[in-house]
Write a protein that holds these residues in place. Structure first.
Motif, PDB file in Angstrom:
ATOM      1  N   GLU A  16       0.815  -1.218   0.000  1.00  0.00           N
ATOM      2  CA  GLU A  16       0.000   0.000   0.000  1.00  0.00           C
ATOM      3  C   GLU A  16       0.852   1.275   0.000  1.00  0.00           C
ATOM      4  O   GLU A  16       0.403   2.329  -0.419  1.00  0.00           O
ATOM      5  CB  GLU A  16      -0.887  -0.048   1.247  1.00  0.00           C
ATOM      6  N   LEU A  17       2.091   1.152   0.438  1.00  0.00           N
ATOM      7  CA  LEU A  17       3.006   2.300   0.450  1.00  0.00           C
ATOM      8  C   LEU A  17       3.983   2.221  -0.720  1.00  0.00           C
ATOM      9  O   LEU A  17       5.134   2.625  -0.624  1.00  0.00           O
ATOM     10  CB  LEU A  17       3.765   2.362   1.785  1.00  0.00           C
ATOM     11  N   GLY A  18       3.511   1.648  -1.814  1.00  0.00           N
ATOM     12  CA  GLY A  18       4.331   1.546  -3.011  1.00  0.00           C
ATOM     13  C   GLY A  18       5.384   0.455  -2.935  1.00  0.00           C
ATOM     14  O   GLY A  18       6.424   0.547  -3.574  1.00  0.00           O
ATOM     15  N   GLY A  19       5.124  -0.573  -2.109  1.00  0.00           N
ATOM     16  CA  GLY A  19       6.067  -1.672  -1.978  1.00  0.00           C
ATOM     17  C   GLY A  19       7.258  -1.319  -1.103  1.00  0.00           C
ATOM     18  O   GLY A  19       8.275  -1.994  -1.126  1.00  0.00           O
ATOM     19  N   PRO A  31      -2.794   6.358   4.816  1.00  0.00           N
ATOM     20  CA  PRO A  31      -4.048   7.064   4.557  1.00  0.00           C
ATOM     21  C   PRO A  31      -4.999   6.933   5.754  1.00  0.00           C
ATOM     22  O   PRO A  31      -5.093   5.869   6.374  1.00  0.00           O
ATOM     23  CB  PRO A  31      -4.623   6.347   3.336  1.00  0.00           C
ATOM     24  N   ASP A  32      -5.673   8.030   6.092  1.00  0.00           N
ATOM     25  CA  ASP A  32      -6.592   8.028   7.230  1.00  0.00           C
ATOM     26  C   ASP A  32      -7.586   6.878   7.171  1.00  0.00           C
ATOM     27  O   ASP A  32      -7.851   6.223   8.176  1.00  0.00           O
ATOM     28  CB  ASP A  32      -7.368   9.348   7.314  1.00  0.00           C
ATOM     29  N   GLY A  37      -6.776  -0.550   9.652  1.00  0.00           N
ATOM     30  CA  GLY A  37      -6.181  -1.766   9.113  1.00  0.00           C
ATOM     31  C   GLY A  37      -4.791  -2.043   9.664  1.00  0.00           C
ATOM     32  O   GLY A  37      -4.323  -3.173   9.653  1.00  0.00           O
ATOM     33  N   TYR A  38      -4.135  -1.017  10.148  1.00  0.00           N
ATOM     34  CA  TYR A  38      -2.816  -1.181  10.760  1.00  0.00           C
ATOM     35  C   TYR A  38      -2.945  -1.438  12.254  1.00  0.00           C
ATOM     36  O   TYR A  38      -2.392  -2.402  12.774  1.00  0.00           O
ATOM     37  CB  TYR A  38      -1.937   0.055  10.508  1.00  0.00           C
TER      38      TYR A  38
END
Length: 68
Positions: A16-19, A31-32, A37-38
């Protein structure tokens, strides 16, 4: 954007953070809308900065007074 810290014992790759590979004890912005999910993984992530509430809470509309 919200912020979380990786508290797991080893680096993880976050698609999700570009790998991006996140290292233990590193703080990253997420992302808010994905914050939950974290932090629902308490052995891996901890909250640093919660999402800012951009949406105002609303209540049911009050009946309007009118000429009956």
């Amino acid at each position: 954007m919200a912020r979380v810290r990786l508290i797991g014992p080893e680096a993880v790759t976050v698609p999700e953070l570009g790998g991006r590979e996140v290292q233990p004890d590193e703080v990253v912005e997420v992302p808010d809308e994905r914050f939950e999910g974290y932090v629902c993984q308490p052995r891996t992530w901890e909250a640093v900065e919660e999402p800012k509430t951009s949406a105002k809470k609303t209540t049911a509309a009050k009946p309007q007074k009118g000429d009956d």
